[in-house]
Scaffold this active site. Structure first.
Site, PDB file in Angstrom:
ATOM      1  N   ARG A 240       0.858  -1.179   0.000  1.00  0.00           N
ATOM      2  CA  ARG A 240       0.000   0.000   0.000  1.00  0.00           C
ATOM      3  C   ARG A 240       0.896   1.231   0.000  1.00  0.00           C
ATOM      4  NH1 ARG A 240      -4.768  -1.194  -1.742  1.00  0.00           N
ATOM      5  NH2 ARG A 240      -5.966   0.224  -0.451  1.00  0.00           N
ATOM      6  N   GLU A 269      -2.804   8.650  -5.519  1.00  0.00           N
ATOM      7  CA  GLU A 269      -2.776   8.153  -6.890  1.00  0.00           C
ATOM      8  C   GLU A 269      -3.896   8.771  -7.713  1.00  0.00           C
ATOM      9  OE1 GLU A 269      -3.067   3.935  -6.339  1.00  0.00           O
ATOM     10  OE2 GLU A 269      -0.971   3.729  -5.740  1.00  0.00           O
ATOM     11  N   HIS A 297       0.209   1.501  -9.841  1.00  0.00           N
ATOM     12  CA  HIS A 297      -0.639   0.561  -9.095  1.00  0.00           C
ATOM     13  C   HIS A 297      -1.088  -0.560 -10.030  1.00  0.00           C
ATOM     14  CE1 HIS A 297      -3.461   0.305  -5.394  1.00  0.00           C
ATOM     15  NE2 HIS A 297      -3.341  -0.896  -5.940  1.00  0.00           N
TER      16      HIS A 297
END
Length: 336
Positions: A240, A269, A297
């Site tokens: 994370r 993000e 990601h």
């Protein structure tokens, strides 16, 4: 005529929902909002029977409070920090996650970043493209073979275990730190256990993060903990974003404390224009330009994995519809 249940996918999915519709077989209506922020959910989710949440936004009390009919929240992924699931529990709404859909994909991505950095392929490719230095291996001297190097894993869950097995296949000496893991896993896997994070960081040639985001792991890796790592070590984060204070990475690369880093997840993000790590990564004059790998990601992604998570999310709804016991509940619903 009974009204069909309504399923709303809040974010990330933006196609024709054919995989979901095939499984539903007309038993529910489904929409995908493709929202990028929680604000975009206002006025669009209040009548949902099921909410499926991916990773592009946060669902807080403000949204959950407005859910009138919700019987289930599905966190379509592993991490559960972007949904206020304790508050959902207080409202009688169970939440499940999909903890095992992408274990091999994330581990493969983490290992690929590690290999690319430790074998110099990323740095050589980047420098040659920029027409820097000679056409020679000497640009990344010294490199050491992986066999015998120590990989430290933080968090020995499904993905951490998969990463350990991959690293062992390359002959690496694998250790882990996970205070919540019962004794014996190290013996079953043939790896070592470190009793504290400092020992793991200070003794590892590379560190790969596979822990959840909790108050305990928020900025677990920061300027101070980076300084505890071996000089010239490598850091990989596919866990994370907020587990790492990425503002400390440029200096660690510039000083040589880190020789390379692979970052798949960020605290914000997409990152803002003032993100220090991204600015360094884009700067041809900064070591991060050649020694840092950044992905959007994407470590979880494979076509097979994506289809699996979409189907598993719908399967959770079908279990509710058919009165079956839910699997992977992450919050406790108190009886009235």
């Amino acid at each position: 005529m009974n009204k069909k249940p309504k399923i709303i996918i809040t974010d990330f999915i933006n196609d024709n929902l054919e995989p979901e519709k095939v499984l539903l077989d007309g038993r529910a209506d489904i929409w995908a909002l493709d929202a990028l922020s929680e604000k975009e959910l206002q006025g669009r989710v209040e009548d949902a029977d099921v909410l499926i949440v991916y990773h592009c936004l946060r669902v807080s009390q403000a949204t959950i409070r407005q859910l009138k009919n919700c019987k289930l929240i599905v966190r379509a992924g592993v991490g559960i920090d972007n949904v206020d699931h304790p508050y959902a529990a207080s409202k009688g709404i169970p939440m499940v996650n999909i903890p095992d859909y992408g274990s091999e994909d994330v581990a493969d991505s983490a290992m690929s970043m590690l290999l690319s950095l430790m074998r110099g392929t990323h740095g050589l490719n980047s420098r040659l493209r920029a027409d820097i230095g000679p056409w020679s291996f000497t640009q990344v001297q010294p490199l050491h073979r992986l066999r015998g190097c120590k990989l430290g894993i933080v968090g020995l869950g499904r993905i951490g275990t998969a990463m350990a097995l991959r690293a062992k296949a390359f002959g690496m000496d694998v250790a882990f730190y996970d205070p919540y893991k019962a004794d014996g896993y190290e013996k079953a896997l043939g790896i070592h256990r470190e009793e504290n994070l400092v020992t793991l960081l200070s003794s590892s040639d590379a560190v790969s993060l596979h822990c959840p985001l909790t108050p305990e792991t928020q900025h677990l890796i920061n300027a101070n903990t980076l300084s505890l790592m071996k000089q010239g070590a490598y850091l990989i984060n596919t866990a994370r974003g907020a587990v790492v204070d990425t503002s400390a990475i440029p200096q660690a690369l510039e000083s040589g404390q880190l020789r390379g880093a692979g970052i798949d997840v960020l605290e914000n993000e997409p990152p803002g224009k003032d993100d220090m790590m991204i600015s360094a990564w884009k700067n041809p004059g900064h070591p991060a330009h050649h020694q840092l790998i950044v992905n959007p990601h994407a470590a979880f992604y494979s076509e097979e994995g994506l289809m699996e998570i979409r189907r598993r999310s719908i399967k959770a709804f079908l279990d509710v519809l058919e009165g079956k016991s839910l699997k992977n509940i992450v919050n406790s619903i108190e009886s009235p």
